[in-house]
Write an enzyme that holds these catalytic residues in place. Sequence first.
Site, PDB file in Angstrom:
ATOM      1  N   LYS A 111       0.821  -1.222   0.000  1.00  0.00           N
ATOM      2  CA  LYS A 111       0.000   0.000   0.000  1.00  0.00           C
ATOM      3  C   LYS A 111       0.856   1.274   0.000  1.00  0.00           C
ATOM      4  CE  LYS A 111      -4.248  -1.678   0.205  1.00  0.00           C
ATOM      5  NZ  LYS A 111      -4.097  -3.138   0.197  1.00  0.00           N
TER       6      LYS A 111
HETATM    7  C1  LIG Z   1     -10.281  -2.515  -1.861  1.00  0.00           C
HETATM    8  C2  LIG Z   1      -9.750  -3.252  -0.662  1.00  0.00           C
HETATM    9  N1  LIG Z   1     -10.563  -3.471   0.379  1.00  0.00           N
HETATM   10  C3  LIG Z   1     -10.152  -4.103   1.476  1.00  0.00           C
HETATM   11  C4  LIG Z   1      -8.859  -4.585   1.591  1.00  0.00           C
HETATM   12  C5  LIG Z   1      -8.481  -5.356   2.808  1.00  0.00           C
HETATM   13  O1  LIG Z   1      -7.378  -4.849   3.493  1.00  0.00           O
HETATM   14  P1  LIG Z   1      -6.416  -5.832   4.329  1.00  0.00           P
HETATM   15  O2  LIG Z   1      -5.676  -6.671   3.362  1.00  0.00           O
HETATM   16  O3  LIG Z   1      -5.551  -4.876   5.092  1.00  0.00           O
HETATM   17  O4  LIG Z   1      -7.290  -6.620   5.244  1.00  0.00           O
HETATM   18  C6  LIG Z   1      -7.964  -4.387   0.545  1.00  0.00           C
HETATM   19  C7  LIG Z   1      -6.594  -4.882   0.661  1.00  0.00           C
HETATM   20  O5  LIG Z   1      -5.825  -5.176  -0.104  1.00  0.00           O
HETATM   21  C8  LIG Z   1      -8.418  -3.711  -0.627  1.00  0.00           C
HETATM   22  O6  LIG Z   1      -7.608  -3.534  -1.681  1.00  0.00           O
END
Ligand SMILES: Cc1ncc(COP(=O)(O)O)c(C=O)c1O
Length: 371
Positions: free
Chosen positions: A177
Amino acid sequence: MIPLAQPVLGAREEELVLEVLRSGRLSLGPMVPRFEDGFARRLGVRYASAVSSGTAGLHLALRAVGVTDGDEVVTSPFSFVASANAIVFERAQPVFVDIDPVTLNVTPDAVAAAVTERTRAVLPVHIFGYPADVAGLEPLGLPIVEDAAEALGAVSSDGVPVGARGHPAVFGFYANKQLVTGEGGMVTTDDAVIKERIDSERNQGRAPDMDWLDHDRLGFNYRLSDVACALGVAQLEHLDELLADRAGVAALYRDALGDVDPELALPCDDADGAVRGWFVFVVQLPRGLNRDATVRALAERGVQSKPYLPAIHLMSYYRERFGHREGEFPVCEDVAARSVALPFFPRMTEGQIQAVAEALETVLSSSRSLP
Ligand SMILES: Cc1ncc(COP(=O)(O)O)c(C=O)c1O
């Protein structure tokens, strides 16, 4: 091999992580509010709550706006699966609507058409960091939870940074990210009641002034450690540079890929004053091309890439559980079938960008010349 992603971690990250290690406060320590306060200040929002992942943040934010059994939540099928999963965690139903072919986000008109009396909330996703039209969703009068996991640094067309509108907005800090803590997330809001509930539920349902053994509500362990928050504090200090470097790489990509193939679609330009927070550089291949073969051929030329993103409603769990089938959301399905993420990270060199462009040009022209 040119990798898909590569975080930028430096001396300041080391210094703050060491500060935590030497303090002995590895969890529930002072680095957590330090990261939260810095993040809220940076966005210009009242509150921020650090959580163990973007997924955890989405789950807590949906609970905080009251999503529960049998509710419907209108959302995008063109997202990472976590945005829909978080709705299912609460035994509610994701109601997908098709996306705009340019921004790849849901539109207020499509969402409005899907609202029923069971709709409890709307969950727009700022996909690939391009701001969804959240202001346009507000007149619906429904709670909004923004999935801003990919959109740190994005600004809506009315000049409000994504995450600063006051609705709960959820960011993610996974290692690819804009800001990384390894795993981690943040929920921003202007609502003190929502902040209080999220802070309690991320910590087993414990209220701040309560004895450790007593819990007045159901909770989870969705805490973010002080070590992760130390990385977050350090990354915030150079976030402007990280974002500018990503935007610079995107601009170079645009030049390098401009003439590669007339049917290769690049990410949309910023329009109407909106600003993308650059997260990934995703291109859509010309129709009819074999995407898997393209990804393999790029790898043979030293370029990592991956199909990104698949349509959520066509994943086997969603097909089986909710009966989804091909053809329901044609724009999403077309885009999902053609999208490929190319290597994209802040310190990508001009040479690496050129190498990716040349590899893609070679692969596309050779696959076109096949019978
Ligand atoms: C659009 C979107 N929503 C939710 C998430 C979930 O985040 P995490 O991987 O930190 O749980 C991501 C992660 O890559 C994402 O790209």
